[in-house]
Design an enzyme around this catalytic site. Sequence first.
Site, PDB file in Angstrom:
ATOM      1  N   ARG A 194       0.809  -1.236   0.000  1.00 48.50           N
ATOM      2  CA  ARG A 194       0.000   0.000   0.000  1.00 48.50           C
ATOM      3  C   ARG A 194       0.837   1.279   0.000  1.00 48.50           C
ATOM      4  NH1 ARG A 194      -2.903  -3.134   3.613  1.00 48.50           N
ATOM      5  NH2 ARG A 194      -4.773  -4.007   2.670  1.00 48.50           N
ATOM      6  N   LYS A 249       3.753  11.818 -10.423  1.00 45.39           N
ATOM      7  CA  LYS A 249       2.955  10.886 -11.235  1.00 45.39           C
ATOM      8  C   LYS A 249       3.789   9.632 -11.480  1.00 45.39           C
ATOM      9  CE  LYS A 249      -0.011  13.850 -14.051  1.00 45.39           C
ATOM     10  NZ  LYS A 249      -0.310  14.244 -15.451  1.00 45.39           N
ATOM     11  N   GLU A 273      11.530  19.362 -23.783  1.00 46.45           N
ATOM     12  CA  GLU A 273      10.751  19.673 -22.569  1.00 46.45           C
ATOM     13  C   GLU A 273      11.263  20.959 -21.911  1.00 46.45           C
ATOM     14  OE1 GLU A 273       8.116  18.002 -22.073  1.00 46.45           O
ATOM     15  OE2 GLU A 273       8.478  15.981 -22.850  1.00 46.45           O
ATOM     16  N   LYS A 303       8.646  23.050 -12.729  1.00 46.63           N
ATOM     17  CA  LYS A 303       7.692  21.938 -12.623  1.00 46.63           C
ATOM     18  C   LYS A 303       7.149  21.836 -11.197  1.00 46.63           C
ATOM     19  CE  LYS A 303       6.077  17.589 -13.991  1.00 46.63           C
ATOM     20  NZ  LYS A 303       6.274  16.255 -14.505  1.00 46.63           N
ATOM     21  N   GLU A 327      -3.913  17.802 -11.257  1.00 48.19           N
ATOM     22  CA  GLU A 327      -4.240  18.272 -12.603  1.00 48.19           C
ATOM     23  C   GLU A 327      -5.692  18.706 -12.760  1.00 48.19           C
ATOM     24  OE1 GLU A 327      -2.116  16.122 -15.544  1.00 48.19           O
ATOM     25  OE2 GLU A 327      -3.204  17.029 -17.204  1.00 48.19           O
ATOM     26  N   ARG A 366      -1.879  22.594 -13.746  1.00 47.04           N
ATOM     27  CA  ARG A 366      -0.950  21.563 -14.224  1.00 47.04           C
ATOM     28  C   ARG A 366      -1.127  21.276 -15.713  1.00 47.04           C
ATOM     29  NH1 ARG A 366       1.225  16.316 -10.804  1.00 47.04           N
ATOM     30  NH2 ARG A 366       2.688  15.657 -12.380  1.00 47.04           N
ATOM     31  N   ASN A 415       0.891  20.539 -20.674  1.00 46.55           N
ATOM     32  CA  ASN A 415       0.532  19.823 -21.894  1.00 46.55           C
ATOM     33  C   ASN A 415       0.824  20.619 -23.163  1.00 46.55           C
ATOM     34  OD1 ASN A 415      -0.440  17.629 -20.457  1.00 46.55           O
ATOM     35  ND2 ASN A 415      -2.481  18.536 -20.257  1.00 46.55           N
ATOM     36  N   HIS A 434       2.000  19.049 -26.355  1.00 46.15           N
ATOM     37  CA  HIS A 434       1.768  17.607 -26.233  1.00 46.15           C
ATOM     38  C   HIS A 434       0.450  17.152 -26.839  1.00 46.15           C
ATOM     39  CE1 HIS A 434       5.250  17.867 -23.706  1.00 46.15           C
ATOM     40  NE2 HIS A 434       5.233  16.577 -23.428  1.00 46.15           N
ATOM     41  N   HIS A 479       1.295  14.394 -29.265  1.00 45.54           N
ATOM     42  CA  HIS A 479       0.891  12.997 -29.052  1.00 45.54           C
ATOM     43  C   HIS A 479       0.191  12.435 -30.272  1.00 45.54           C
ATOM     44  CE1 HIS A 479       0.992  13.076 -24.393  1.00 45.54           C
ATOM     45  NE2 HIS A 479       2.081  12.528 -24.888  1.00 45.54           N
ATOM     46  N   HIS A 519       9.718  11.170 -28.607  1.00 47.76           N
ATOM     47  CA  HIS A 519       8.811  12.064 -27.904  1.00 47.76           C
ATOM     48  C   HIS A 519       9.213  13.521 -28.149  1.00 47.76           C
ATOM     49  CE1 HIS A 519       6.003  13.291 -24.834  1.00 47.76           C
ATOM     50  NE2 HIS A 519       6.953  13.954 -24.207  1.00 47.76           N
TER      51      HIS A 519
HETATM   52  N1  LIG Z   1       5.778  10.819 -14.433  1.00 42.89           N
HETATM   53  C1  LIG Z   1       5.798  11.880 -15.207  1.00 42.89           C
HETATM   54  O1  LIG Z   1       5.351  12.963 -14.822  1.00 42.89           O
HETATM   55  C2  LIG Z   1       6.384  11.764 -16.571  1.00 42.89           C
HETATM   56  C3  LIG Z   1       6.617  12.915 -17.337  1.00 42.89           C
HETATM   57  C4  LIG Z   1       7.212  12.771 -18.581  1.00 42.89           C
HETATM   58  C5  LIG Z   1       7.538  11.517 -19.069  1.00 42.89           C
HETATM   59  N2  LIG Z   1       7.290  10.422 -18.307  1.00 42.89           N
HETATM   60  C6  LIG Z   1       7.639   9.070 -18.783  1.00 42.89           C
HETATM   61  O2  LIG Z   1       9.045   9.005 -18.955  1.00 42.89           O
HETATM   62  C7  LIG Z   1       9.315   8.006 -19.929  1.00 42.89           C
HETATM   63  C8  LIG Z   1      10.379   8.523 -20.865  1.00 42.89           C
HETATM   64  O3  LIG Z   1      11.534   8.811 -20.121  1.00 42.89           O
HETATM   65  P1  LIG Z   1      12.962   8.940 -20.843  1.00 42.89           P
HETATM   66  O4  LIG Z   1      12.840   9.837 -21.991  1.00 42.89           O
HETATM   67  O5  LIG Z   1      13.948   9.218 -19.781  1.00 42.89           O
HETATM   68  O6  LIG Z   1      13.154   7.485 -21.496  1.00 42.89           O
HETATM   69  P2  LIG Z   1      13.902   6.187 -20.958  1.00 42.89           P
HETATM   70  O7  LIG Z   1      13.761   6.010 -19.510  1.00 42.89           O
HETATM   71  O8  LIG Z   1      13.479   5.080 -21.846  1.00 42.89           O
HETATM   72  O9  LIG Z   1      15.441   6.534 -21.257  1.00 42.89           O
HETATM   73  C9  LIG Z   1      15.821   6.718 -22.595  1.00 42.89           C
HETATM   74  C10 LIG Z   1      17.002   5.798 -22.967  1.00 42.89           C
HETATM   75  O10 LIG Z   1      18.194   6.358 -22.440  1.00 42.89           O
HETATM   76  C11 LIG Z   1      18.869   5.412 -21.621  1.00 42.89           C
HETATM   77  N3  LIG Z   1      19.527   6.202 -20.582  1.00 42.89           N
HETATM   78  C12 LIG Z   1      18.950   6.877 -19.570  1.00 42.89           C
HETATM   79  N4  LIG Z   1      19.871   7.561 -18.885  1.00 42.89           N
HETATM   80  C13 LIG Z   1      21.065   7.317 -19.473  1.00 42.89           C
HETATM   81  C14 LIG Z   1      22.397   7.754 -19.212  1.00 42.89           C
HETATM   82  N5  LIG Z   1      22.689   8.625 -18.262  1.00 42.89           N
HETATM   83  N6  LIG Z   1      23.384   7.274 -20.002  1.00 42.89           N
HETATM   84  C15 LIG Z   1      23.090   6.410 -21.025  1.00 42.89           C
HETATM   85  N7  LIG Z   1      21.860   5.992 -21.330  1.00 42.89           N
HETATM   86  C16 LIG Z   1      20.853   6.439 -20.552  1.00 42.89           C
HETATM   87  C17 LIG Z   1      17.794   4.470 -21.150  1.00 42.89           C
HETATM   88  O11 LIG Z   1      18.309   3.212 -20.799  1.00 42.89           O
HETATM   89  C18 LIG Z   1      16.891   4.400 -22.377  1.00 42.89           C
HETATM   90  O12 LIG Z   1      17.403   3.487 -23.316  1.00 42.89           O
HETATM   91  C19 LIG Z   1       8.016   7.671 -20.618  1.00 42.89           C
HETATM   92  O13 LIG Z   1       7.569   6.411 -20.200  1.00 42.89           O
HETATM   93  C20 LIG Z   1       7.069   8.757 -20.132  1.00 42.89           C
HETATM   94  O14 LIG Z   1       5.731   8.309 -20.044  1.00 42.89           O
HETATM   95  C21 LIG Z   1       6.716  10.524 -17.071  1.00 42.89           C
HETATM   96 ZN   LIG Z   2       6.705  15.330 -22.650  1.00 47.95          ZN
END
Ligand SMILES: NC(=O)c1ccc[n+]([C@@H]2O[C@H](COP(=O)([O-])OP(=O)(O)OC[C@H]3O[C@@H](n4cnc5c(N)ncnc54)[C@H](O)[C@@H]3O)[C@@H](O)[C@H]2O)c1
Ligand SMILES: [Zn+2]
Length: 319
Positions: free
Chosen positions: A76, A98, A140, A182, A192, A196, A200, A203, A207, A222
């Site tokens: 939990r 999130k 971003e 942020k 949101e 918040r 978007n 996006h 998207h 992305h």
């Molecule tokens: N929770 C939220 O508010 C929120 C906001 C935006 C995005 N997200 C989520 O985040 C995800 C995308 O995150 P991302 O863009 O970091 O992608 P990711 O986590 O897939 O990382 C991108 C790639 O880079 C590699 N990588 C990461 N750090 C590295 C480093 N320092 N050196 C070498 N390689 C590295 C990873 O292994 C991966 O292959 C999506 O699932 C999205 O939905 C969440």
């Molecule tokens: Zn984004």
Amino acid sequence: VAAFYQAPVLAGLTAAGFSVQSAVLPPGETTKTLAQAERLYDAMLRADVDRGSIVVALGGGVVTDLAGFVAATYMRGIAWIALPTSLLGQVDASVGGKTAVDHPECKNLVGAFHAPAAVLADVRTLATLPDEELRTGLAEVVKHAVIRDAALMDLVESHTDALLMSDPVTLEEVVARNIRIKVDVVAADEREAGLRRILNYGHTVGHAIAIALLAAGRPTTHGRAVALGMVAEARLAARRGLLDPATVDRLGRLLARLGLPTTLADLPDADRLLDLLRHDKKAEGGRLRFVLPTAVGAVTEVDDVAPQEIRDALATLRV
Ligand SMILES: NC(=O)c1ccc[n+]([C@@H]2O[C@H](COP(=O)([O-])OP(=O)(O)OC[C@H]3O[C@@H](n4cnc5c(N)ncnc54)[C@H](O)[C@@H]3O)[C@@H](O)[C@H]2O)c1
Ligand SMILES: [Zn+2]
């Protein structure tokens, strides 16, 4: 990420007196699933992880979203700490509470609001981040500048080369500024209900473009999709007289210098994109809602955009 940073993090935690168990997950969005969460629950149970334990998420947004979700649901909810290693993770995903996993038909469908106890963003880890991932994070950063921080826009414009070379001094200032933006937005509206939604910007259209390209067998990143979305939505704002066209040009120039696209010759069909926009998770009662910039650092929300306006804005991407 494990190859570069697992050993030093484990060594640091062990030296500080913590008993640490770790699990390494395959990279990529396909890892953000309930099945992987279940693997982690199994491993945690076997390792006697209890309510007093702490989950430490080391990786990009995929890892912080998944590990945060596991922390939110295991027994939990237990505490977690984010060690984001991607630029997107540092400026966006790890901040705001999130957490989620994907459903085969819908990204981030299953999740929870569960803020980490701490976020430690070490910009030196960005030195190993692939260029394309750095660019996604920069998209971003530009988004945050446009919605909230004119000085950040100036900073990114004057330090483009340093950013593209992962200069740690510049990155630290940029990441810190982005986290503050942020945090401000999320603190004012965690669930949101209003403010918040300004996050978007870019996006909504972005998207739709990403989904359509994926379905057409031409997946994009992305960051690239969001860059196109920001340009289209800024044009929409300019056509409504909300934004100075010179600001749209300024945005386009900056995105181009960062290696992000501002046009797409073979953009998917406008009808298809409109259809996707109408079915966006964030559309309310079929009404298309847009966050539109009114200047660098300021946005307004509108929900009376006509389909033709969207078609016109999309058409400008096709040149
Ligand atoms: N929770 C939220 O508010 C929120 C906001 C935006 C995005 N997200 C989520 O985040 C995800 C995308 O995150 P991302 O863009 O970091 O992608 P990711 O986590 O897939 O990382 C991108 C790639 O880079 C590699 N990588 C990461 N750090 C590295 C480093 N320092 N050196 C070498 N390689 C590295 C990873 O292994 C991966 O292959 C999506 O699932 C999205 O939905 C969440
Ligand atoms: Zn984004």
